[in-house]
Every structure is written in structure tokens, then in C-alpha cells.
Design an enzyme around this catalytic site. Structure first.
Site, PDB file in Angstrom:
ATOM      1  N   VAL A 289      -3.412  -7.122  -3.885  1.00  0.00           N
ATOM      2  CA  VAL A 289      -2.874  -7.607  -1.995  1.00  0.00           C
ATOM      3  C   VAL A 289      -3.873  -8.796  -2.001  1.00  0.00           C
ATOM      4  CG1 VAL A 289      -2.105  -5.985  -0.454  1.00  0.00           C
ATOM      5  CG2 VAL A 289      -4.538  -6.050  -0.716  1.00  0.00           C
TER       6      VAL A 289
ATOM      7  N   TYR B 152     -15.797  -1.966   5.770  1.00  0.00           N
ATOM      8  CA  TYR B 152     -14.162  -1.945   6.517  1.00  0.00           C
ATOM      9  C   TYR B 152     -14.381  -1.352   7.928  1.00  0.00           C
ATOM     10  CZ  TYR B 152     -10.988   1.935   7.242  1.00  0.00           C
ATOM     11  OH  TYR B 152      -9.665   2.362   6.836  1.00  0.00           O
TER      12      TYR B 152
ATOM     13  N   SER C 144      -8.154   0.541  12.354  1.00  0.00           N
ATOM     14  CA  SER C 144      -8.160   2.056  12.114  1.00  0.00           C
ATOM     15  C   SER C 144      -9.468   2.096  14.036  1.00  0.00           C
ATOM     16  CB  SER C 144      -9.377   1.554  10.890  1.00  0.00           C
ATOM     17  OG  SER C 144     -10.375   2.658  11.118  1.00  0.00           O
TER      18      SER C 144
ATOM     19  N   GLY D 123       0.734  -0.877  -0.480  1.00  0.00           N
ATOM     20  CA  GLY D 123       0.097  -0.212   0.330  1.00  0.00           C
ATOM     21  C   GLY D 123       0.834   0.784   0.314  1.00  0.00           C
TER      22      GLY D 123
ATOM     23  N   ALA E 211     -13.590  -5.098   8.792  1.00  0.00           N
ATOM     24  CA  ALA E 211     -12.484  -5.703   8.289  1.00  0.00           C
ATOM     25  C   ALA E 211     -11.025  -5.236   9.580  1.00  0.00           C
ATOM     26  CB  ALA E 211     -12.079  -5.037   6.944  1.00  0.00           C
ATOM     27  N   LYS E 212     -11.227  -3.900   9.622  1.00  0.00           N
ATOM     28  CA  LYS E 212     -10.339  -3.576  10.410  1.00  0.00           C
ATOM     29  C   LYS E 212     -10.624  -4.414  11.828  1.00  0.00           C
ATOM     30  CE  LYS E 212      -8.465  -0.285   8.100  1.00  0.00           C
ATOM     31  NZ  LYS E 212      -6.697  -1.308   7.343  1.00  0.00           N
TER      32      LYS E 212
HETATM   33  N1  LIG Z   1      -6.095   7.851   5.971  1.00  0.00           N
HETATM   34  C1  LIG Z   1      -7.304   7.371   7.025  1.00  0.00           C
HETATM   35  O1  LIG Z   1      -7.220   8.123   7.963  1.00  0.00           O
HETATM   36  C2  LIG Z   1      -7.140   5.912   7.664  1.00  0.00           C
HETATM   37  C3  LIG Z   1      -7.744   6.044   8.851  1.00  0.00           C
HETATM   38  C4  LIG Z   1      -7.602   4.437   9.562  1.00  0.00           C
HETATM   39  C5  LIG Z   1      -6.781   3.972   8.456  1.00  0.00           C
HETATM   40  N2  LIG Z   1      -6.360   3.603   7.450  1.00  0.00           N
HETATM   41  C6  LIG Z   1      -5.577   2.811   6.548  1.00  0.00           C
HETATM   42  O2  LIG Z   1      -4.699   3.053   6.294  1.00  0.00           O
HETATM   43  C7  LIG Z   1      -4.525   1.985   5.050  1.00  0.00           C
HETATM   44  C8  LIG Z   1      -3.840   3.802   4.545  1.00  0.00           C
HETATM   45  O3  LIG Z   1      -4.519   4.497   3.950  1.00  0.00           O
HETATM   46  P1  LIG Z   1      -4.304   5.346   3.572  1.00  0.00           P
HETATM   47  O4  LIG Z   1      -5.405   6.658   4.391  1.00  0.00           O
HETATM   48  O5  LIG Z   1      -3.113   6.025   2.906  1.00  0.00           O
HETATM   49  O6  LIG Z   1      -5.165   4.662   1.953  1.00  0.00           O
HETATM   50  P2  LIG Z   1      -4.891   4.794   0.491  1.00  0.00           P
HETATM   51  O7  LIG Z   1      -6.642   4.633  -0.405  1.00  0.00           O
HETATM   52  O8  LIG Z   1      -4.558   6.542  -0.163  1.00  0.00           O
HETATM   53  O9  LIG Z   1      -4.138   4.072   0.142  1.00  0.00           O
HETATM   54  C9  LIG Z   1      -4.894   2.517   0.205  1.00  0.00           C
HETATM   55  C10 LIG Z   1      -3.656   2.087  -0.908  1.00  0.00           C
HETATM   56  O10 LIG Z   1      -3.522   0.662  -0.644  1.00  0.00           O
HETATM   57  C11 LIG Z   1      -3.647   0.721  -2.295  1.00  0.00           C
HETATM   58  N3  LIG Z   1      -4.808  -0.869  -2.778  1.00  0.00           N
HETATM   59  C12 LIG Z   1      -5.816  -0.227  -2.719  1.00  0.00           C
HETATM   60  N4  LIG Z   1      -6.479  -1.872  -3.005  1.00  0.00           N
HETATM   61  C13 LIG Z   1      -5.472  -2.449  -3.192  1.00  0.00           C
HETATM   62  C14 LIG Z   1      -5.173  -4.149  -3.855  1.00  0.00           C
HETATM   63  N5  LIG Z   1      -6.469  -4.904  -4.086  1.00  0.00           N
HETATM   64  N6  LIG Z   1      -3.904  -4.283  -3.939  1.00  0.00           N
HETATM   65  C15 LIG Z   1      -2.734  -3.898  -3.563  1.00  0.00           C
HETATM   66  N7  LIG Z   1      -2.604  -2.535  -3.839  1.00  0.00           N
HETATM   67  C16 LIG Z   1      -4.640  -1.596  -3.237  1.00  0.00           C
HETATM   68  C17 LIG Z   1      -4.268   1.785  -3.258  1.00  0.00           C
HETATM   69  O11 LIG Z   1      -3.533   1.151  -4.478  1.00  0.00           O
HETATM   70  C18 LIG Z   1      -3.413   2.896  -2.211  1.00  0.00           C
HETATM   71  O12 LIG Z   1      -1.989   2.983  -3.122  1.00  0.00           O
HETATM   72  C19 LIG Z   1      -5.477   1.928   4.969  1.00  0.00           C
HETATM   73  O13 LIG Z   1      -5.534   0.173   5.148  1.00  0.00           O
HETATM   74  C20 LIG Z   1      -6.633   1.977   5.417  1.00  0.00           C
HETATM   75  O14 LIG Z   1      -8.007   1.677   5.580  1.00  0.00           O
HETATM   76  C21 LIG Z   1      -6.470   5.772   7.114  1.00  0.00           C
END
Ligand SMILES: NC(=O)c1ccc[n+]([C@@H]2O[C@H](COP(=O)([O-])OP(=O)(O)OC[C@H]3O[C@@H](n4cnc5c(N)ncnc54)[C@H](O)[C@@H]3O)[C@@H](O)[C@H]2O)c1
Length: 259
Positions: A71, A162, A149, A20, A165-166
Site C-alpha cells: 500500500v 499510529y 481508529s 488490507g 497516522a489515524k
Molecule cells: N483491530 C482493531 O482493534 C482496530 C481498531 C481500530 C482500527 N483498526 C484498523 O483497521 C484496519 C485493519 O486492522 P486489523 O485489526 O484487521 O489488522 P490486521 O493486522 O489483521 O490487518 C491489516 C492487514 O494489512 C496488511 N498490510 C500491512 N501493511 C501492508 C502494506 N504495506 N501493504 C499491503 N498490506 C499491508 C496486513 O498484511 C494485514 O493483512 C487497520 O487500518 C487498523 O489500523 C483496527
């Protein structure tokens, strides 16, 4: 930096696989690890964003490769491990940080959407831990950081699949921490609060919801990706050597808030 801190958090020469790694949060984590002297395998299915993130890191270090992966496909994890071992010979740090979301009301969630979201977080984290964890067990050392999360519990409205999953990611993290402690492999979860992306501001957070989120966040603001870096460097390094099975909150106090 004072020698004391350099030694305590020393990551120089370690190898991190960041799944990611093209995303909003994990691209910043990758840059931070690179600045700390870590060799980076930046993994993501989004080719354009992955290349952009990798180019930024190349300004910091030449020890960076970027690799495609879906993934939800375990064979992709195995192919990435093989490529990483060929070049970097080992894996010390794994970040499982890919995944998707959708604001679909619960009665409208299709099985297809359920699987797409659930698998991109929970199943993907299982695959990442299985494949890269097996290598760490062989090495008798490693640190896995799974992205949980604030929705891992209590669950978050508008994020049904979501949240399930988390919760699974958190549960898996604790289960593997117990299982793999005897092999020197630590498994922790990072629990970010709200770090809005362009997508979440468009689909998930309107003005009313923004006020509700900030009203429930003692610090009364959103997080900046850079604010996750300290926790990541700590969890990745021996400074957290006795920490496993934890869910580390970086949420401006969201989780501790009641009234
Ligand atoms: N941004 C937030 O507020 C937040 C809060 C809590 C948790 N998270 C978690 O942190 C992580 C990153 O989040 P983010 O905000 O940077 O999101 P984001 O969407 O910017 O990044 C997620 C990345 O995952 C990649 N991705 C999605 N499906 C995929 C797949 N099947 N195979 C390979 N790559 C895949 C996407 O291309 C993307 O680059 C995630 O797990 C998200 O759930 C984010």
C-alpha cells in the site's frame, strides 16, 4: 429478507476493492460484502493470508479476485485498479484497511519505523483515494470507507505514530468528502474501538491495559469483527446516500466515555 430492507441496502452487482482484505477486520468485511452480492477484489501484501481469505470467499461467490499490493507504493494501487477494471469494469466501493503498528516509546521511534507505520495508514489511504477515487470521479459515483481508529483523537498511549497516522486518515477523509461530493463520491471513516488481534494481544494489551481499556468502554468488552459489518454495509450502500465526511464510531461507547 423483507423487500424493503433489500432495496434500501441493495449492493448486488457492485464492485468493492478491499485493501488490507487479508486482515482480522477486513477479511470479515469482505465476506459480508460478498454475501450481499458484491464482487470482491481482495488486496493485501500477505500472500498466504490473502489466499486463505480469498478461498473462504470463494465458497460464497465466484466473483472474487485476490491481488498483491504494497500500500505504500502508488504504482501498486494503479496496477490493482487496472486489473480490477479489466475484470469487473468499475469500482463502486473502496475500503482502505491495511496498516501496521508498534508499541515503541516515543523517544525511541526511528525515522524508519515512523515512515513504515505512518505510510502504511496515512500515505496508503492517500494513494488509495487518489487512484481509486479518480476512477469513481469518472463514474460519478462511489463510496470510500477509510479505517480510522479511536486513536485518531484523543491519541492512544503506546501508539504514537499510529495515532498521528489515524488523525491524518480522519482529516483526509473530511477533506476529500468536501472535495468530491460534487462528483457523487462519498468518503467516510470507520472508527473501531478495540478488536484485538493475536499481534495486539501479544505486543499491546497486557492484563493491566486490558482492564484500563474495558474500564473505559461502557459496554465493558472488546468488539467482534462481525460487529463492524452493519456499518460497512450501510456506508457502502445508498442507505447512507447523504453521509459523507463522517467518522462512524463502532467502539462500545469508548469515545463518549469520560468518567
Ligand atoms: N483491530 C482493531 O482493534 C482496530 C481498531 C481500530 C482500527 N483498526 C484498523 O483497521 C484496519 C485493519 O486492522 P486489523 O485489526 O484487521 O489488522 P490486521 O493486522 O489483521 O490487518 C491489516 C492487514 O494489512 C496488511 N498490510 C500491512 N501493511 C501492508 C502494506 N504495506 N501493504 C499491503 N498490506 C499491508 C496486513 O498484511 C494485514 O493483512 C487497520 O487500518 C487498523 O489500523 C483496527
Amino acid at each position: 429478507m423483507p423487500e424493503y430492507l433489500t432495496k434500501l441496502f441493495n449492493l448486488r452487482g457492485k464492485v468493492a476493492v478491499v485493501i488490507g482484505g487479508a486482515g482480522h477486520l477486513c477479511s470479515v468485511m469482505s465476506e459480508a460484502l460478498a454475501r450481499a452480492g458484491v464482487k470482491i477484489a481482495l488486496v493485501d501484501k500477505n500472500d498466504a493470508n490473502r489466499k486463505t481469505a480469498a478461498r473462504r470467499i470463494k465458497r460464497i461467490t465466484s466473483s472474487i479476485i485476490d491481488l498483491p499490493m504494497d500500500v505504500t507504493n502508488k504504482q501498486d494501487h494503479a496496477a490493482v485498479l487496472k486489473a480490477v477494471l479489466k475484470i469487473f469494469k468499475k469500482v463502486d466501493i473502496l475500503i482502505n484497511g491495511a496498516g501496521t503498528n508498534a508499541p515503541t516509546p516515543v523517544m525511541d521511534i526511528s525515522l524508519e519505523e515512523w515512515h513504515a507505520i505512518f505510510d502504511s495508514h496515512a500515505t496508503a489511504t492517500l494513494f488509495g483515494c487518489q487512484v481509486f477515487g479518480a476512477q469513481m470521479i469518472k463514474q460519478r459515483q462511489g463510496s470510500i470507507i477509510n479505517l480510522s481508529s479511536v486513536s485518531s483523537g484523543p491519541p492512544l498511549s503506546k501508539a504514537f505514530t499510529y495515532s498521528v497516522a489515524k488523525a491524518g486518515v480522519k482529516n483526509l477523509t473530511q477533506n476529500l468528502a468536501r472535495e468530491w461530493a460534487p462528483y457523487g463520491v462519498r468518503v467516510n471513516a470507520l472508527r473501531p474501538g478495540f478488536f484485538p488481534t493475536q499481534w495486539s494481544m501479544k505486543h499491546f494489551i497486557d492484563d493491566k491495559r486490558k482492564a484500563a481499556i474495558l474500564g473505559h468502554t461502557p459496554m465493558a468488552r472488546f468488539g467482534q469483527p462481525q460487529e463492524l459489518v452493519g456499518a460497512v454495509l450501510w456506508l457502502a450502500s445508498d442507505a447512507s446516500g447523504f453521509v459523507t465526511g463522517s467518522e462512524v464510531h463502532v467502539d462500545g461507547g469508548f469515545t463518549c466515555m469520560s468518567i
